[in-house]
Design a protein around this motif. Structure first.
Motif, PDB file in Angstrom:
ATOM      1  N   LYS A  64      63.125  66.827  30.917  1.00  0.00           N
ATOM      2  CA  LYS A  64      63.534  68.331  30.958  1.00  0.00           C
ATOM      3  C   LYS A  64      63.402  69.115  29.374  1.00  0.00           C
ATOM      4  O   LYS A  64      63.440  70.188  29.670  1.00  0.00           O
ATOM      5  CB  LYS A  64      64.622  68.645  31.776  1.00  0.00           C
ATOM      6  N   PRO A  65      63.602  68.062  28.587  1.00  0.00           N
ATOM      7  CA  PRO A  65      63.167  68.981  27.295  1.00  0.00           C
ATOM      8  C   PRO A  65      61.754  69.007  27.414  1.00  0.00           C
ATOM      9  O   PRO A  65      61.149  69.226  28.270  1.00  0.00           O
ATOM     10  CB  PRO A  65      63.759  67.862  26.302  1.00  0.00           C
ATOM     11  N   VAL A  66      61.012  68.792  26.251  1.00  0.00           N
ATOM     12  CA  VAL A  66      59.512  69.004  26.359  1.00  0.00           C
ATOM     13  C   VAL A  66      58.728  67.877  25.653  1.00  0.00           C
ATOM     14  O   VAL A  66      58.341  68.199  24.761  1.00  0.00           O
ATOM     15  CB  VAL A  66      59.071  70.304  25.704  1.00  0.00           C
ATOM     16  N   PRO A  67      58.472  66.973  26.204  1.00  0.00           N
ATOM     17  CA  PRO A  67      57.797  65.823  25.449  1.00  0.00           C
ATOM     18  C   PRO A  67      56.475  65.442  25.851  1.00  0.00           C
ATOM     19  O   PRO A  67      55.976  66.304  26.766  1.00  0.00           O
ATOM     20  CB  PRO A  67      58.725  64.666  25.922  1.00  0.00           C
ATOM     21  N   THR A  68      55.876  64.425  25.476  1.00  0.00           N
ATOM     22  CA  THR A  68      54.432  64.329  26.003  1.00  0.00           C
ATOM     23  C   THR A  68      54.029  62.847  25.811  1.00  0.00           C
ATOM     24  O   THR A  68      54.847  62.127  25.556  1.00  0.00           O
ATOM     25  CB  THR A  68      53.389  65.166  25.517  1.00  0.00           C
ATOM     26  N   ARG A  69      52.869  62.375  26.394  1.00  0.00           N
ATOM     27  CA  ARG A  69      52.482  61.335  26.420  1.00  0.00           C
ATOM     28  C   ARG A  69      51.956  60.525  25.131  1.00  0.00           C
ATOM     29  O   ARG A  69      51.654  61.245  24.406  1.00  0.00           O
ATOM     30  CB  ARG A  69      51.424  61.421  27.576  1.00  0.00           C
ATOM     31  N   ARG A  70      51.922  59.441  25.552  1.00  0.00           N
ATOM     32  CA  ARG A  70      51.602  58.339  24.739  1.00  0.00           C
ATOM     33  C   ARG A  70      50.222  58.518  24.493  1.00  0.00           C
ATOM     34  O   ARG A  70      49.430  57.962  24.813  1.00  0.00           O
ATOM     35  CB  ARG A  70      51.904  56.922  25.338  1.00  0.00           C
ATOM     36  N   SER A  71      49.582  59.367  23.786  1.00  0.00           N
ATOM     37  CA  SER A  71      48.228  59.765  23.763  1.00  0.00           C
ATOM     38  C   SER A  71      47.267  59.082  23.043  1.00  0.00           C
ATOM     39  O   SER A  71      47.918  58.430  22.098  1.00  0.00           O
ATOM     40  CB  SER A  71      47.735  61.229  23.644  1.00  0.00           C
ATOM     41  N   LEU A  72      46.143  58.833  23.031  1.00  0.00           N
ATOM     42  CA  LEU A  72      45.308  58.468  22.202  1.00  0.00           C
ATOM     43  C   LEU A  72      44.860  59.268  21.030  1.00  0.00           C
ATOM     44  O   LEU A  72      44.210  59.087  20.089  1.00  0.00           O
ATOM     45  CB  LEU A  72      44.051  57.766  22.569  1.00  0.00           C
ATOM     46  N   GLY A 132      48.603  66.633  30.229  1.00  0.00           N
ATOM     47  CA  GLY A 132      49.637  67.146  29.625  1.00  0.00           C
ATOM     48  C   GLY A 132      49.258  67.243  28.185  1.00  0.00           C
ATOM     49  O   GLY A 132      48.495  66.412  27.503  1.00  0.00           O
ATOM     50  N   THR A 133      50.030  67.581  27.323  1.00  0.00           N
ATOM     51  CA  THR A 133      49.854  68.000  26.109  1.00  0.00           C
ATOM     52  C   THR A 133      49.897  66.667  25.353  1.00  0.00           C
ATOM     53  O   THR A 133      50.763  65.849  25.373  1.00  0.00           O
ATOM     54  CB  THR A 133      50.998  68.662  25.339  1.00  0.00           C
ATOM     55  N   GLY A 134      48.667  66.276  24.677  1.00  0.00           N
ATOM     56  CA  GLY A 134      48.680  64.930  23.845  1.00  0.00           C
ATOM     57  C   GLY A 134      48.556  63.789  24.554  1.00  0.00           C
ATOM     58  O   GLY A 134      48.639  62.565  24.309  1.00  0.00           O
ATOM     59  N   TYR A 135      48.371  63.775  25.991  1.00  0.00           N
ATOM     60  CA  TYR A 135      48.225  62.713  26.730  1.00  0.00           C
ATOM     61  C   TYR A 135      47.124  62.078  26.627  1.00  0.00           C
ATOM     62  O   TYR A 135      45.934  62.433  26.396  1.00  0.00           O
ATOM     63  CB  TYR A 135      48.052  63.028  28.347  1.00  0.00           C
ATOM     64  N   ALA A 136      46.987  60.651  26.531  1.00  0.00           N
ATOM     65  CA  ALA A 136      45.806  59.620  26.626  1.00  0.00           C
ATOM     66  C   ALA A 136      44.822  60.129  27.660  1.00  0.00           C
ATOM     67  O   ALA A 136      43.551  60.043  27.381  1.00  0.00           O
ATOM     68  CB  ALA A 136      46.324  58.384  26.949  1.00  0.00           C
ATOM     69  N   ILE A 147      45.788  72.372  29.857  1.00  0.00           N
ATOM     70  CA  ILE A 147      46.702  71.491  29.222  1.00  0.00           C
ATOM     71  C   ILE A 147      47.966  72.132  29.374  1.00  0.00           C
ATOM     72  O   ILE A 147      48.159  73.352  29.096  1.00  0.00           O
ATOM     73  CB  ILE A 147      46.567  71.543  27.699  1.00  0.00           C
ATOM     74  N   VAL A 148      48.959  71.474  30.137  1.00  0.00           N
ATOM     75  CA  VAL A 148      50.295  71.711  30.531  1.00  0.00           C
ATOM     76  C   VAL A 148      51.166  70.856  29.729  1.00  0.00           C
ATOM     77  O   VAL A 148      50.992  69.828  29.307  1.00  0.00           O
ATOM     78  CB  VAL A 148      50.475  71.592  31.963  1.00  0.00           C
ATOM     79  N   PRO A 149      52.554  71.410  29.731  1.00  0.00           N
ATOM     80  CA  PRO A 149      53.439  70.758  28.943  1.00  0.00           C
ATOM     81  C   PRO A 149      53.911  69.133  29.655  1.00  0.00           C
ATOM     82  O   PRO A 149      54.121  68.200  28.763  1.00  0.00           O
ATOM     83  CB  PRO A 149      54.872  71.528  29.112  1.00  0.00           C
ATOM     84  N   ASP A 150      53.847  68.993  30.726  1.00  0.00           N
ATOM     85  CA  ASP A 150      54.150  67.708  31.298  1.00  0.00           C
ATOM     86  C   ASP A 150      53.864  67.608  33.031  1.00  0.00           C
ATOM     87  O   ASP A 150      53.270  68.558  33.341  1.00  0.00           O
ATOM     88  CB  ASP A 150      55.641  67.546  31.086  1.00  0.00           C
ATOM     89  N   GLN A 151      54.146  66.498  33.588  1.00  0.00           N
ATOM     90  CA  GLN A 151      53.984  66.372  34.912  1.00  0.00           C
ATOM     91  C   GLN A 151      54.526  67.173  35.763  1.00  0.00           C
ATOM     92  O   GLN A 151      53.879  67.401  36.791  1.00  0.00           O
ATOM     93  CB  GLN A 151      54.144  64.911  35.041  1.00  0.00           C
ATOM     94  N   VAL A 152      55.540  67.834  35.370  1.00  0.00           N
ATOM     95  CA  VAL A 152      56.522  68.785  36.241  1.00  0.00           C
ATOM     96  C   VAL A 152      55.350  70.068  36.431  1.00  0.00           C
ATOM     97  O   VAL A 152      55.257  70.365  37.534  1.00  0.00           O
ATOM     98  CB  VAL A 152      57.797  69.036  35.738  1.00  0.00           C
ATOM     99  N   ALA A 153      55.099  70.627  35.270  1.00  0.00           N
ATOM    100  CA  ALA A 153      54.215  71.568  35.137  1.00  0.00           C
ATOM    101  C   ALA A 153      52.869  71.368  35.749  1.00  0.00           C
ATOM    102  O   ALA A 153      52.209  72.180  36.587  1.00  0.00           O
ATOM    103  CB  ALA A 153      53.839  72.052  33.884  1.00  0.00           C
ATOM    104  N   GLY A 154      52.355  70.090  35.770  1.00  0.00           N
ATOM    105  CA  GLY A 154      51.196  69.893  36.562  1.00  0.00           C
ATOM    106  C   GLY A 154      51.399  69.775  38.151  1.00  0.00           C
ATOM    107  O   GLY A 154      50.533  70.277  38.751  1.00  0.00           O
TER     108      GLY A 154
END
Length: 301
Positions: free
Chosen positions: A11-19, A172-176, A193-200
């Protein structure tokens, strides 16, 4: 991350363990997952574990991403990685963990600038990141999944289906998942590109996109209460035409290999006793997400 999204739930704003995390910092630590730092001696860094024991606390870099590492509604640090950290560091003689929240793209720069002692955010192990930090062995593995409208009207089950059926895709932002989609032939400029899965989920439910791509865990958790959307069956993305399974792990400074090794030794015991699964299960992890992969093999790509 995911571990979000990833990654990245929060619920803050993080993102994914992207490549592909491309957050610019300064100097050699420029972009997470992209810039490289000089090889450090495995014997450097003094005695990091002794220092942590003396302090009685280890600072954990987290990215506010459910279920990987976040502050809950009651203000408590939780998530699969912080709960695992509590157990491992307690065994190592460090009684307390302290969260240091930051954006996902700032985790590696923050670690290397000593803002915290370890990245505890379920970060995916990638070859580029392995040039900047040393990873423990992964505590979980992860496949991808899609959020689609009920009934999966476009019949999409992997990234090739998305391209073939001309589906509108978000991630999501920065997602793999950005790289996986582009590798399958999806035009990056067409990605939402959206902030996270909730926005998705919101984007799919509103009809702004046909598909949201994320990790199997975050996708299946976020659709549980949706009346309009569902998760597809988890699938293995392709990288350079080969199936690729991601693994998430704790990250340490390259001078802190002794600390990483001590962490790995306890992690191995937890895996052998099945306590690792018992720690992760409350956060939605299943047996399918348990792994015996190593950081060494994931660093090779």
């Amino acid at each position: 991350m995911a571990a979000p999204r990833t990654h990245h739930i929060r619920k803050p704003v993080p993102t994914r363990r992207s490549l592909l995390t491309g957050i610019a910092a300064a100097g050699a630590l420029g972009a997470v997952g992209c810039s490289r730092v000089a090889e450090a001696s495995g014997s450097g860094g003094g005695d990091p574990l002794g220092r942590l024991r003396a302090q009685g606390v280890v600072r954990l870099g987290i990215a506010g991403e459910i279920p990987f590492g976040y502050i809950d509604k009651d203000g408590k640090l939780t998530g699969e990685a912080p709960e695992l950290a509590r157990v491992v560091f307690k065994r190592l003689g460090v009684d307390r963990v302290q969260p240091v929240p930051t954006e996902f793209g700032s985790l590696i720069p923050g670690l290397n600038s000593q803002q915290f002692d370890v990245v505890s955010a379920g970060m995916y192990i990638t070859p580029d990141r392995c040039q900047q930090v040393v990873f423990a062995d992964p505590d979980y593995q992860m496949l991808d999944s899609f959020i689609v409208r009920k009934g999966n009207p476009l019949d999409v089950h992997d990234y090739r289906d998305v391209v073939r059926n001309k589906a509108k895709l978000a991630t999501g932002t920065g997602y793999a998942e950005i790289q996986y989609a582009v590798g399958a032939g999806y035009k990056q400029s067409d990605l939402l590109i959206v902030p996270d899965q909730v926005a998705g989920l919101n984007a799919v439910e509103a009809g702004r996109v046909d598909v949201f791509a994320g990790t199997a865990l975050t996708v299946r958790e976020v659709v549980k209460k949706s009346a309009k959307a569902e998760a597809t069956k988890p699938f293995t993305p392709l990288v350079n035409g080969q199936p690729h399974v991601d693994g998430g792990a704790f990250a340490f400074r390259r001078t802190d290999t002794a600390l990483r090794d001590a962490f790995n030794a306890e992690l191995k015991k937890l895996r052998a006793s099945d306590e690792l699964f018992r720690i992760l299960r409350p956060f939605g992890f299943t047996r399918a997400e348990m792994t015996d992969m190593t950081a060494k093999e994931l660093c090779r790509g």
